[in-house]
Motif scaffolding. Structure first.
Motif, PDB file in Angstrom:
ATOM      1  N   SER A  80      47.335  40.060  20.811  1.00 37.69           N
ATOM      2  CA  SER A  80      46.524  41.276  20.901  1.00 37.69           C
ATOM      3  C   SER A  80      46.768  42.040  22.193  1.00 37.69           C
ATOM      4  CB  SER A  80      45.037  40.920  20.791  1.00 37.69           C
ATOM      5  OG  SER A  80      44.766  40.245  19.581  1.00 37.69           O
ATOM      6  N   GLY A  81      47.703  41.558  22.997  1.00 31.12           N
ATOM      7  CA  GLY A  81      48.045  42.260  24.229  1.00 31.12           C
ATOM      8  C   GLY A  81      47.175  41.919  25.415  1.00 31.12           C
ATOM      9  N   PHE A  82      46.421  40.830  25.344  1.00 35.87           N
ATOM     10  CA  PHE A  82      45.459  40.495  26.392  1.00 35.87           C
ATOM     11  C   PHE A  82      46.104  40.406  27.771  1.00 35.87           C
ATOM     12  CE2 PHE A  82      43.358  37.112  28.905  1.00 35.87           C
ATOM     13  CZ  PHE A  82      42.132  37.721  29.121  1.00 35.87           C
ATOM     14  N   TYR A  83      47.242  39.735  27.868  1.00 40.92           N
ATOM     15  CA  TYR A  83      47.823  39.478  29.185  1.00 40.92           C
ATOM     16  C   TYR A  83      48.406  40.725  29.834  1.00 40.92           C
ATOM     17  CZ  TYR A  83      47.262  34.622  27.835  1.00 40.92           C
ATOM     18  OH  TYR A  83      46.734  33.425  27.435  1.00 40.92           O
ATOM     19  N   GLU A  84      48.684  41.743  29.040  1.00 42.15           N
ATOM     20  CA  GLU A  84      49.239  42.975  29.620  1.00 42.15           C
ATOM     21  C   GLU A  84      48.282  43.575  30.648  1.00 42.15           C
ATOM     22  OE1 GLU A  84      50.282  45.621  26.447  1.00 42.15           O
ATOM     23  OE2 GLU A  84      51.410  44.062  25.377  1.00 42.15           O
ATOM     24  N   GLU A  85      46.986  43.536  30.360  1.00 40.76           N
ATOM     25  CA  GLU A  85      46.002  44.039  31.322  1.00 40.76           C
ATOM     26  C   GLU A  85      45.409  42.915  32.168  1.00 40.76           C
ATOM     27  OE1 GLU A  85      44.510  48.068  29.016  1.00 40.76           O
ATOM     28  OE2 GLU A  85      43.066  46.460  29.387  1.00 40.76           O
ATOM     29  N   ALA A  86      45.179  41.752  31.549  1.00 41.77           N
ATOM     30  CA  ALA A  86      44.512  40.658  32.262  1.00 41.77           C
ATOM     31  C   ALA A  86      45.349  40.126  33.416  1.00 41.77           C
ATOM     32  CB  ALA A  86      44.176  39.524  31.291  1.00 41.77           C
ATOM     33  N   LEU A  87      46.675  40.273  33.346  1.00 45.22           N
ATOM     34  CA  LEU A  87      47.549  39.832  34.432  1.00 45.22           C
ATOM     35  C   LEU A  87      48.092  41.013  35.237  1.00 45.22           C
ATOM     36  CD1 LEU A  87      49.564  36.961  32.710  1.00 45.22           C
ATOM     37  CD2 LEU A  87      47.527  36.781  34.156  1.00 45.22           C
ATOM     38  N   SER A  88      47.506  42.182  35.044  1.00 46.04           N
ATOM     39  CA  SER A  88      47.939  43.358  35.799  1.00 46.04           C
ATOM     40  C   SER A  88      47.367  43.306  37.215  1.00 46.04           C
ATOM     41  CB  SER A  88      47.479  44.642  35.101  1.00 46.04           C
ATOM     42  OG  SER A  88      46.067  44.766  35.159  1.00 46.04           O
ATOM     43  N   GLU A  89      47.978  44.036  38.111  1.00 43.67           N
ATOM     44  CA  GLU A  89      47.555  43.980  39.509  1.00 43.67           C
ATOM     45  C   GLU A  89      46.095  44.420  39.724  1.00 43.67           C
ATOM     46  OE1 GLU A  89      47.718  42.715  43.241  1.00 43.67           O
ATOM     47  OE2 GLU A  89      49.180  42.353  41.657  1.00 43.67           O
ATOM     48  N   PRO A  90      45.576  45.438  39.019  1.00 45.06           N
ATOM     49  CA  PRO A  90      44.155  45.767  39.219  1.00 45.06           C
ATOM     50  C   PRO A  90      43.224  44.602  38.904  1.00 45.06           C
ATOM     51  CG  PRO A  90      45.271  47.581  38.137  1.00 45.06           C
ATOM     52  CD  PRO A  90      46.248  46.437  38.158  1.00 45.06           C
ATOM     53  N   PHE A  91      43.537  43.827  37.859  1.00 47.84           N
ATOM     54  CA  PHE A  91      42.718  42.663  37.531  1.00 47.84           C
ATOM     55  C   PHE A  91      42.866  41.585  38.593  1.00 47.84           C
ATOM     56  CE2 PHE A  91      40.899  42.400  33.102  1.00 47.84           C
ATOM     57  CZ  PHE A  91      40.967  43.753  32.836  1.00 47.84           C
ATOM     58  N   LEU A  92      44.103  41.311  38.977  1.00 41.23           N
ATOM     59  CA  LEU A  92      44.343  40.238  39.947  1.00 41.23           C
ATOM     60  C   LEU A  92      43.743  40.576  41.308  1.00 41.23           C
ATOM     61  CD1 LEU A  92      48.041  39.282  39.096  1.00 41.23           C
ATOM     62  CD2 LEU A  92      45.903  38.418  38.090  1.00 41.23           C
ATOM     63  N   GLU A  93      43.834  41.832  41.710  1.00 39.51           N
ATOM     64  CA  GLU A  93      43.277  42.237  42.988  1.00 39.51           C
ATOM     65  C   GLU A  93      41.747  42.129  42.971  1.00 39.51           C
ATOM     66  OE1 GLU A  93      42.968  42.943  46.766  1.00 39.51           O
ATOM     67  OE2 GLU A  93      44.898  42.674  45.738  1.00 39.51           O
ATOM     68  N   THR A  94      41.146  42.407  41.822  1.00 42.25           N
ATOM     69  CA  THR A  94      39.688  42.255  41.697  1.00 42.25           C
ATOM     70  C   THR A  94      39.290  40.797  41.864  1.00 42.25           C
ATOM     71  OG1 THR A  94      39.549  44.168  40.222  1.00 42.25           O
ATOM     72  CG2 THR A  94      37.714  42.612  40.170  1.00 42.25           C
ATOM     73  N   ILE A  95      40.035  39.890  41.238  1.00 40.94           N
ATOM     74  CA  ILE A  95      39.753  38.454  41.386  1.00 40.94           C
ATOM     75  C   ILE A  95      39.863  38.043  42.849  1.00 40.94           C
ATOM     76  CG2 ILE A  95      40.611  36.141  40.839  1.00 40.94           C
ATOM     77  CD1 ILE A  95      41.498  37.342  38.099  1.00 40.94           C
ATOM     78  N   ARG A  96      40.929  38.466  43.507  1.00 44.73           N
ATOM     79  CA  ARG A  96      41.116  38.117  44.926  1.00 44.73           C
ATOM     80  C   ARG A  96      39.961  38.634  45.779  1.00 44.73           C
ATOM     81  NH1 ARG A  96      46.454  40.558  43.993  1.00 44.73           N
ATOM     82  NH2 ARG A  96      47.812  38.917  43.156  1.00 44.73           N
ATOM     83  N   HIS A  97      39.499  39.836  45.475  1.00 47.37           N
ATOM     84  CA  HIS A  97      38.387  40.417  46.240  1.00 47.37           C
ATOM     85  C   HIS A  97      37.151  39.523  46.169  1.00 47.37           C
ATOM     86  CE1 HIS A  97      35.810  43.688  47.852  1.00 47.37           C
ATOM     87  NE2 HIS A  97      34.900  43.128  47.085  1.00 47.37           N
ATOM     88  N   PHE A  98      36.805  39.065  44.955  1.00 53.54           N
ATOM     89  CA  PHE A  98      35.606  38.245  44.797  1.00 53.54           C
ATOM     90  C   PHE A  98      35.773  36.885  45.469  1.00 53.54           C
ATOM     91  CE2 PHE A  98      34.394  41.454  41.812  1.00 53.54           C
ATOM     92  CZ  PHE A  98      33.010  41.372  41.719  1.00 53.54           C
ATOM     93  N   VAL A  99      36.940  36.300  45.342  1.00 51.94           N
ATOM     94  CA  VAL A  99      37.162  34.987  45.963  1.00 51.94           C
ATOM     95  C   VAL A  99      37.153  35.100  47.481  1.00 51.94           C
ATOM     96  CG1 VAL A  99      38.791  33.078  46.214  1.00 51.94           C
ATOM     97  CG2 VAL A  99      38.395  34.085  43.964  1.00 51.94           C
ATOM     98  N   GLU A 100      37.803  36.089  48.022  1.00 56.77           N
ATOM     99  CA  GLU A 100      37.833  36.283  49.472  1.00 56.77           C
ATOM    100  C   GLU A 100      36.452  36.577  50.037  1.00 56.77           C
ATOM    101  OE1 GLU A 100      40.736  39.339  49.980  1.00 56.77           O
ATOM    102  OE2 GLU A 100      42.408  38.024  49.383  1.00 56.77           O
ATOM    103  N   ALA A 101      35.590  37.188  49.203  1.00 55.47           N
ATOM    104  CA  ALA A 101      34.214  37.474  49.614  1.00 55.47           C
ATOM    105  C   ALA A 101      33.283  36.288  49.371  1.00 55.47           C
ATOM    106  CB  ALA A 101      33.691  38.705  48.881  1.00 55.47           C
ATOM    107  N   ASP A 102      33.836  35.152  48.906  1.00 56.68           N
ATOM    108  CA  ASP A 102      33.075  33.929  48.632  1.00 56.68           C
ATOM    109  C   ASP A 102      31.985  34.174  47.587  1.00 56.68           C
ATOM    110  OD1 ASP A 102      32.609  31.184  48.992  1.00 56.68           O
ATOM    111  OD2 ASP A 102      30.993  31.559  50.424  1.00 56.68           O
TER     112      ASP A 102
END
Length: 209
Positions: A80-102
């Motif tokens: 269904s194309g999930f990884y095209e957006e789920a592994l895109s840089e905007p998604f990954l950068e959002t994850i990093r933001h939350f983890v870095e902010a604890d």
């Protein structure tokens, strides 16, 4: 009040999304503390795994991520194309933001691969949808994660899980971490959700040969 961002990729699985929507919605309505859920994506309309069309509340680019206490990540299907957006840089950068902010990051099924690709699972315990042949498990391990064959795995403020049937447990754990265990337990009772057996939490996904 707590505020949760649910990030939706095209091809998201409806049941995994709905677990967060319903359980956090009930928590906001009848729980000890208000919990606001904001759904966001990269496009105005998202087509889910099974053809349901979803209109997220907001676009990711328009949000102040600092305003949120947790991130929720439902999974989806590759065809269904999930990884095209789920592994895109905007998604990954959002994850990093939350983890870095604890802050809490709660993922369901294959969305743990997004955490891995974001680089936040190195030397952390995590799980993923695991089938015979172990393709997804191998992809997770290649990101530096230590694979744990349990339906829901918590490592600090990171939650990973194994499939759509675990989504409600991830959502209840998220409520517990945002508020308290008694609140989550009362919410489970009000929603008529049974507590899984001890065996459910320890049975491997793929039985040994």
């Amino acid at each position: 009040m707590k505020k949760v961002l649910m990030l939706l990729a095209n091809g998201v699985e409806p049941m995994e999304m709905a677990a967060f929507t319903d359980i956090l919605g009930w928590a906001d309505l009848v729980g000890d503390e208000k919990i606001e859920l904001v759904m966001a994506g990269l496009r105005e309309e998202i087509t889910s795994t099974f053809g349901l069309v979803i209109r997220p509340n907001r676009q990711l680019a328009d949000l102040d991520l600092n305003a949120f206490d947790a991130l929720a990540l439902p999974g989806g299907f590759e065809p269904s194309g999930f990884y095209e957006e789920a592994l895109s840089e905007p998604f990954l950068e959002t994850i990093r933001h939350f983890v870095e902010a604890d802050k809490i990051v709660a993922s369901v099924c294959v969305s743990s691969l997004c955490l891995g690709r974001a680089g936040v699972l190195h030397d952390r315990h995590a799980t993923v949808y695991h089938q015979v042949g172990g393709r997804r498990k191998q992809q997770l391990v290649e990101t530096g994660a230590t694979f744990v064959d349990q339906p829901v795995v918590r490592d600090g403020k990171l939650i990973t899980s194994t499939g759509p049937g675990t989504a409600s447990e991830v959502a209840f754990l998220l409520v517990e971490m945002l508020t308290n265990a008694n609140n989550a337990a009362r919410l489970r009772e009000k929603m008529r959700f049974p507590t899984p057996s001890e065996a459910w939490f320890t049975t491997p996904q793929v039985p040994a040969a």
